[in-house]
Design an enzyme around this catalytic site. Structure first.
Site, PDB file in Angstrom:
ATOM      1  CG  HIS A  90      -6.956  -5.765   7.674  1.00 36.54           C
ATOM      2  ND1 HIS A  90      -6.341  -6.851   7.081  1.00 36.54           N
ATOM      3  CD2 HIS A  90      -6.749  -4.717   6.829  1.00 36.54           C
ATOM      4  CE1 HIS A  90      -5.778  -6.484   5.939  1.00 36.54           C
ATOM      5  NE2 HIS A  90      -5.990  -5.189   5.761  1.00 36.54           N
ATOM      6  CG  HIS A 120      -4.289  -0.338   5.814  1.00 33.49           C
ATOM      7  ND1 HIS A 120      -5.674  -0.210   5.758  1.00 33.49           N
ATOM      8  CD2 HIS A 120      -4.014  -1.535   5.237  1.00 33.49           C
ATOM      9  CE1 HIS A 120      -6.180  -1.278   5.151  1.00 33.49           C
ATOM     10  NE2 HIS A 120      -5.193  -2.100   4.830  1.00 33.49           N
ATOM     11  CD  GLU A 122     -13.549   8.172  23.441  1.00 27.05           C
ATOM     12  OE1 GLU A 122     -12.462   8.680  23.722  1.00 27.05           O
ATOM     13  OE2 GLU A 122     -13.806   6.969  23.576  1.00 27.05           O
ATOM     14  CD  GLU A 168      -2.921  -1.318   0.206  1.00 30.69           C
ATOM     15  OE1 GLU A 168      -2.969  -0.438  -0.686  1.00 30.69           O
ATOM     16  OE2 GLU A 168      -3.657  -2.323   0.225  1.00 30.69           O
ATOM     17  CG  HIS A 189      -9.216  -3.790   2.747  1.00 28.42           C
ATOM     18  ND1 HIS A 189      -8.539  -3.957   1.562  1.00 28.42           N
ATOM     19  CD2 HIS A 189      -8.250  -3.778   3.708  1.00 28.42           C
ATOM     20  CE1 HIS A 189      -7.239  -4.072   1.798  1.00 28.42           C
ATOM     21  NE2 HIS A 189      -7.047  -3.955   3.102  1.00 28.42           N
TER      22      HIS A 189
HETATM   23  O1  2HA Z   1      -1.462  -7.000   3.501  1.00 30.36           O
HETATM   24  O2  2HA Z   1      -3.374  -4.818   4.516  1.00 30.36           O
HETATM   25  O3  2HA Z   1      -4.172  -3.817   2.208  1.00 30.36           O
HETATM   26  C1  2HA Z   1      -1.367  -5.658   3.725  1.00 30.36           C
HETATM   27  C2  2HA Z   1      -2.681  -5.033   3.566  1.00 30.36           C
HETATM   28  C3  2HA Z   1      -3.110  -4.703   2.193  1.00 30.36           C
HETATM   29 ZN    ZN Z   2      -5.313  -4.078   4.144  1.00 32.56          ZN
END
Ligand code: 2HA
Ligand code: ZN
Length: 275
Positions: free
Chosen positions: A141, A139, A169, A115, A210
């Site tokens: 998940h 980033h 909050e 990414e 995602h």
């Molecule tokens: O594997 O999260 O979006 C890495 C990620 C791809």
């Molecule tokens: Zn990801």
């Protein structure tokens, strides 16, 4: 100084490990980047061994010549603490902002996160929008936020309002709201463009089915932002698991009062009357 002795590197590693412990980084999921301060670069430069220049896959001229700490593609957040030099790297961008080279780390080969275009395009937008204050792009998940992308309308308005309602909050922590990117193929320039457009307005972008991207000034604020959004999403998942009708909630006027007392501006587009 050795790279692994520097405070900014320790902060990066702790944040990665905190995300792992939260359960946000199954397998090689998620990625983290930090735009390194000039004096921090100088403090560790003695350990740099520059590799080959490679294309970023997009163009970020505002970031020309900058250095970043970034997790590696296919690397596991779970391993950052025990195998740091295998798990992440420091990269340098060239004068055009179109190429990078690894100057430290990823000792067993590999490349920066898949990414990287999204990270760098978000950094570029945030350098311009915050006068260089924001340095961290994250980033992950987180499961509850992802779960909501199957049941809420994929609009900035729906997500912002529902997340704000779930914890008092929230409007104080992310007063600008959150943006939503519809499902797209990850890893490329298109999703990077869509995400960085949202980052002009928000510090949070949710990728449908995602995960989430957050931007912030430092590791504490950026981790704390992701944590707050995901906690709020968890509460909403619990509420929706009990009932699809809230008996009571925080109202638009409640938000207006909160905004006044906490000195934040809440865009009226999120304070609509519900049917
Ligand atoms: O594997 O999260 O979006 C890495 C990620 C791809
Ligand atoms: Zn990801």
């Amino acid at each position: 100084m050795k790279v692994l002795e520097a405070e900014f590197v320790k902060g990066f590693m702790r944040m990665a490990d905190d995300g792992w412990l939260e359960g946000w980084h199954e397998r090689n999921g998620g990625n983290l980047s930090y735009r390194i301060k000039a004096e921090e670069v100088e403090s560790v430069r003695e350990e740099f061994t520059p590799g080959e220049w490679k294309p970023i896959g997009t163009s970020v001229p505002v970031l020309a010549g900058e250095y970043f700490l970034v997790t590696g593609s296919g690397k596991y957040f779970r391993n950052v603490m025990i195998k740091p030099e295998d798990s992440f790297c420091i990269i340098e961008l060239d004068v055009s902002g179109e190429n990078y080279r690894i100057v430290w780390g990823l000792v067993n080969g590999g490349r920066p996160t898949s990414e990287l275009p999204s990270h760098l395009m978000n950094h570029e937008v945030k350098v311009l929008a915050t006068n260089g204050r924001h340095r961290v792009i994250y980033h992950a998940h987180p499961a509850n936020t992802i779960a909501l992308t199957f049941v809420l309308p994929l609009t900035d308005e729906a997500f912002t309002r529902e997340l704000w309602e779930m914890a008092t909050e929230c409007p104080v922590v992310f007063p600008d709201g959150v943006g939503v990117v519809p499902w797209m193929v990850p890893g490329g320039r298109d999703i990077a463009v869509a995400t960085s457009e949202l980052m002009k307005k928000y510090d949070v972008a949710i990728w449908a089915h995602h995960g989430m991207f957050c931007s912030g000034e430092d590791f504490d604020l950026t981790f704390g932002l992701m944590h707050t959004v995901e906690k709020s999403a968890e509460i909403l998942v619990k509420v929706l698991s009990m009932t699809n009708a809230k008996r009571q909630t925080i109202t638009p006027d409640d938000f207006r009062h909160l905004a006044k007392d906490f000195n934040v501006t809440l865009p009226e587009k999120f304070l609509f009357e519900k049917e």
